[in-house]
Design an enzyme around this catalytic site. Structure first.
Site, PDB file in Angstrom:
ATOM      1  N   ARG A  83       0.781  -5.411  -1.052  1.00 28.47           N
ATOM      2  CA  ARG A  83       1.595  -5.616   0.159  1.00 28.47           C
ATOM      3  C   ARG A  83       0.889  -4.948   1.334  1.00 28.47           C
ATOM      4  O   ARG A  83       0.510  -3.774   1.247  1.00 28.47           O
ATOM      5  CB  ARG A  83       2.992  -5.020  -0.048  1.00 28.47           C
ATOM      6  CG  ARG A  83       3.920  -5.272   1.129  1.00 28.47           C
ATOM      7  CD  ARG A  83       5.375  -5.087   0.748  1.00 28.47           C
ATOM      8  NE  ARG A  83       6.210  -5.253   1.920  1.00 28.47           N
ATOM      9  CZ  ARG A  83       7.515  -5.444   1.893  1.00 28.47           C
ATOM     10  NH1 ARG A  83       8.153  -5.486   0.739  1.00 28.47           N
ATOM     11  NH2 ARG A  83       8.215  -5.595   2.990  1.00 28.47           N
ATOM     12  N   ASP A 136      -8.337  -4.275   5.467  1.00 29.13           N
ATOM     13  CA  ASP A 136      -9.699  -4.042   4.946  1.00 29.13           C
ATOM     14  C   ASP A 136     -10.686  -3.639   6.044  1.00 29.13           C
ATOM     15  O   ASP A 136     -11.896  -3.810   5.882  1.00 29.13           O
ATOM     16  CB  ASP A 136     -10.225  -5.289   4.199  1.00 29.13           C
ATOM     17  CG  ASP A 136      -9.354  -5.648   3.002  1.00 29.13           C
ATOM     18  OD1 ASP A 136      -8.865  -4.729   2.333  1.00 29.13           O
ATOM     19  OD2 ASP A 136      -9.164  -6.855   2.755  1.00 29.13           O
ATOM     20  N   ASN A 144      -7.106   0.019 -12.286  1.00 23.61           N
ATOM     21  CA  ASN A 144      -7.675   1.043 -11.395  1.00 23.61           C
ATOM     22  C   ASN A 144      -6.893   2.353 -11.497  1.00 23.61           C
ATOM     23  O   ASN A 144      -7.477   3.431 -11.442  1.00 23.61           O
ATOM     24  CB  ASN A 144      -7.716   0.546  -9.951  1.00 23.61           C
ATOM     25  CG  ASN A 144      -8.923  -0.340  -9.715  1.00 23.61           C
ATOM     26  OD1 ASN A 144     -10.044   0.147  -9.679  1.00 23.61           O
ATOM     27  ND2 ASN A 144      -8.698  -1.639  -9.607  1.00 23.61           N
ATOM     28  N   HIS A 157     -11.188  -2.546  -2.664  1.00 22.83           N
ATOM     29  CA  HIS A 157     -11.210  -3.992  -2.420  1.00 22.83           C
ATOM     30  C   HIS A 157     -12.350  -4.609  -3.235  1.00 22.83           C
ATOM     31  O   HIS A 157     -13.469  -4.075  -3.236  1.00 22.83           O
ATOM     32  CB  HIS A 157     -11.396  -4.277  -0.930  1.00 22.83           C
ATOM     33  CG  HIS A 157     -11.402  -5.745  -0.639  1.00 22.83           C
ATOM     34  ND1 HIS A 157     -10.233  -6.483  -0.606  1.00 22.83           N
ATOM     35  CD2 HIS A 157     -12.425  -6.613  -0.428  1.00 22.83           C
ATOM     36  CE1 HIS A 157     -10.556  -7.754  -0.383  1.00 22.83           C
ATOM     37  NE2 HIS A 157     -11.867  -7.862  -0.266  1.00 22.83           N
TER      38      HIS A 157
HETATM   39  C1  GAR Z   1      -8.361  -5.129  -8.307  1.00 22.96           C
HETATM   40  O1  GAR Z   1      -9.463  -5.974  -8.498  1.00 22.96           O
HETATM   41  C2  GAR Z   1      -8.299  -4.661  -6.863  1.00 22.96           C
HETATM   42  O2  GAR Z   1      -9.546  -4.417  -6.289  1.00 22.96           O
HETATM   43  C3  GAR Z   1      -7.652  -5.844  -6.218  1.00 22.96           C
HETATM   44  O3  GAR Z   1      -6.679  -6.279  -7.145  1.00 22.96           O
HETATM   45  C4  GAR Z   1      -7.057  -5.899  -8.466  1.00 22.96           C
HETATM   46  C5  GAR Z   1      -5.952  -5.069  -9.074  1.00 22.96           C
HETATM   47  O4  GAR Z   1      -6.188  -4.764 -10.412  1.00 22.96           O
HETATM   48  N1  GAR Z   1      -7.103  -5.492  -4.953  1.00 22.96           N
HETATM   49  C6  GAR Z   1      -7.096  -6.303  -3.902  1.00 22.96           C
HETATM   50  O5  GAR Z   1      -7.487  -7.443  -3.933  1.00 22.96           O
HETATM   51  C7  GAR Z   1      -6.510  -5.690  -2.634  1.00 22.96           C
HETATM   52  N2  GAR Z   1      -6.946  -6.437  -1.479  1.00 22.96           N
HETATM   53  P1  GAR Z   1      -5.468  -3.563 -11.177  1.00 22.96           P
HETATM   54  O6  GAR Z   1      -3.961  -3.677 -10.919  1.00 22.96           O
HETATM   55  O7  GAR Z   1      -5.794  -3.817 -12.613  1.00 22.96           O
HETATM   56  O8  GAR Z   1      -6.032  -2.270 -10.666  1.00 22.96           O
END
Ligand code: GAR
Length: 208
Positions: free
Chosen positions: A97, A156, A19, A115
């Site tokens: 976190r 969230d 992301n 999310h």
């Molecule tokens: C992503 O899918 C993000 O939406 C999720 O973790 C992943 C991180 O990927 N976040 C959550 O679950 C937060 N509650 P990335 O490090 O490759 O961006």
């Protein structure tokens, strides 16, 4: 737009940083015009996201969750780092976190999170990363997606900014679903939401 007229953004990460990469790419391609990623903060010293920041010449800081395991000291260090860098907008991009009400109340409508589900489904405490997609598959939903929202004291639970749905395919695994939700939803709506909020912050500045 000259960089002094842009919103200074910090991206908080914990892992792979896809992301973060989408945000870096969106800045390069001009999707993000009113903001500038000026800092990446990781709570995990091993996060590949830090390498992505280095490659894009974006300064990064590590505030290790192991070293700062007490929430108040972790958040005090985080606030100090954000203030030192004059950050105006905080983007949680795979940041694993939970931040306390003490922290989130300092930055109303200035923290956004991505999310990997259509909130209010499969969200809140315990729903993160792959677990979200496992829960969606176990429930048998036919449509899922991702949500970008403001962060408040409820995990969230803040106001929704953007959502985009993704169809669940037959024989899907949590891993394959996670990849499609990222590609088709998260990497699309996170940059757009960052631009929308940055633009609003710039207009608010002009009104003052
Ligand atoms: C992503 O899918 C993000 O939406 C999720 O973790 C992943 C991180 O990927 N976040 C959550 O679950 C937060 N509650 P990335 O490090 O490759 O961006």
């Amino acid at each position: 737009m000259a960089s002094e007229n842009k919103v200074k953004i910090a991206v908080l990460v914990s892992g792979g940083g896809t992301n973060l990469q989408a945000l870096i790419d969106a800045q390069k391609s001009g999707i993000i015009k009113h903001g500038e990623i000026s800092l990446v903060v990781s709570n995990n010293p091993e996060a590949y996201a830090i390498t992505r920041a280095d490659q894009a010449n974006i300064p990064s800081e590590i505030i290790s969750s192991k070293e700062y395991n007490e929430q108040a000291t972790f958040e005090a260090k985080l606030i100090e780092t954000l203030e030192k860098n004059n950050i105006e907008l905080i983007v949680l991009a795979g940041f694993m976190r939970i931040l306390s009400a003490n922290f989130t109340s300092r930055y109303p409508k200035r923290i956004i999170n991505v999310h990997p589900s259509l909130i209010p489904a499969f969200c809140g405490k315990g729903f993160y990363g792959l677990k979200v997609h496992e829960a969606a598959l176990a429930y048998g939903v036919k449509v899922t997606g991702a949500t970008v929202h403001f962060v408040n004291e409820i995990p969230d639970g803040g106001e929704i900014i953007l959502q985009k749905s993704v169809c669940v395919k037959k024989g899907e695994t949590a891993e394959s679903l996670q990849q499609r939700v990222m590609r088709q939803s998260e990497w699309v709506i996170l940059p757009r939401a960052v631009e929308l909020v940055s633009r609003d912050i710039i207009s608010e500045r002009k009104e003052k």
